[in-house]
Enzyme design. Structure first.
Site, PDB file in Angstrom:
ATOM      1  N   ASP A 144      -1.675   6.889  -0.075  1.00  0.00           N
ATOM      2  CA  ASP A 144      -1.350   6.900  -1.495  1.00  0.00           C
ATOM      3  C   ASP A 144      -2.562   6.292  -2.212  1.00  0.00           C
ATOM      4  O   ASP A 144      -3.454   5.726  -1.562  1.00  0.00           O
ATOM      5  CB  ASP A 144      -0.084   6.064  -1.723  1.00  0.00           C
ATOM      6  CG  ASP A 144       0.253   5.892  -3.187  1.00  0.00           C
ATOM      7  OD1 ASP A 144       0.273   6.901  -3.919  1.00  0.00           O
ATOM      8  OD2 ASP A 144       0.471   4.743  -3.606  1.00  0.00           O
ATOM      9  N   ASP A 177      -2.496   4.671  -6.079  1.00  0.00           N
ATOM     10  CA  ASP A 177      -2.111   3.516  -6.901  1.00  0.00           C
ATOM     11  C   ASP A 177      -1.337   2.497  -6.068  1.00  0.00           C
ATOM     12  O   ASP A 177      -0.315   2.832  -5.457  1.00  0.00           O
ATOM     13  CB  ASP A 177      -1.249   3.968  -8.086  1.00  0.00           C
ATOM     14  CG  ASP A 177      -2.087   4.480  -9.241  1.00  0.00           C
ATOM     15  OD1 ASP A 177      -3.281   4.165  -9.291  1.00  0.00           O
ATOM     16  OD2 ASP A 177      -1.546   5.192 -10.107  1.00  0.00           O
TER      17      ASP A 177
END
Length: 215
Positions: free
Chosen positions: A8, A10
């Protein structure tokens, strides 16, 4: 790294808390909505999956445009998550990808703003029909790398992202950066520092499905 890794962005590679919070607070204030409620659930999810739950139906499209513009405006108000640069330096191009709930334009700007290496495979919000916790993004990333998702390690920071990685059949390492460890218990491993990732991956089981433990 001993295994292909799907990250991922963020909260996992980039700390965008300031930019995200500023953008949502500004938009929420115009509609008299408590931005704290949005911030609590927006991590790891696409804006188009978040906005309809808080804003009037006739305002959804304009809110999405405004949030996108504001987040891009503040794209450089980010920092790398501690340990992220070193982790990415240690991975070969054929063994990693990113799967993000943000747009490719925004997330590329954030990666660059944080001074991080860009991935060879980049799956963004516009590449999937279903956002996290649906596994579509992780399955697509593995396919683009030419490997089975079950052979990958997914690194996430949100419950939605963890669920997506598990549903894809991957082993999931959760980074307790934006969420408390007790909300990440679906992961195979929970770590506090990304610099622990290489050591943890070396000790992971061959496939997902084992009970979570704290590294």
């Amino acid at each position: 790294m001993d295994r292909p890794v799907l990250f991922d962005i963020d909260g996992t590679l980039v700390d965008s808390t300031q930019a995200v919070t500023m953008s949502w607070r500004r938009v929420a204030a115009r509609y008299g909505i408590d931005a704290d409620d949005i911030v609590q659930v927006c991590h790891g999810r696409r804006d188009e999956d978040v906005v309809p739950g808080f804003f009037p139906a006739d305002a959804v499209e304009s809110v999405l445009r405004e949030v996108a513009d504001l987040e891009l405006l503040h794209a450089e108000l980010v920092d790398p998550v501690p340990g992220a640069a070193a982790v990415l330096t240690a991975i070969t191009d054929d063994a990693w990808a990113v799967v993000t709930s943000g747009s490719r334009t925004l997330m590329t700007a954030r990666m660059r703003g944080a001074g991080l290496r860009l991935p060879p495979v980049f799956v963004a919000a516009e590449d999937v029909r279903q956002g996290k916790p649906d596994p579509e993004g992780y399955l697509l990333a593995a396919r683009r790398l030419g490997i089975d998702a079950a052979s990958c390690v997914v690194v996430e920071d949100s419950p939605a992202g963890v669920a997506a990685g598990k549903a894809a059949g991957s082993v999931v390492v959760a980074l307790a950066s934006t969420h408390a460890p007790d909300s990440l218990t679906q992961a195979d491993v929970v770590i506090d520092d990304l610099s622990d990732l290489h050591r943890v991956i070396s000790s992971l089981p061959a496939s997902s499905g084992t009970a979570p433990f704290r590294a």
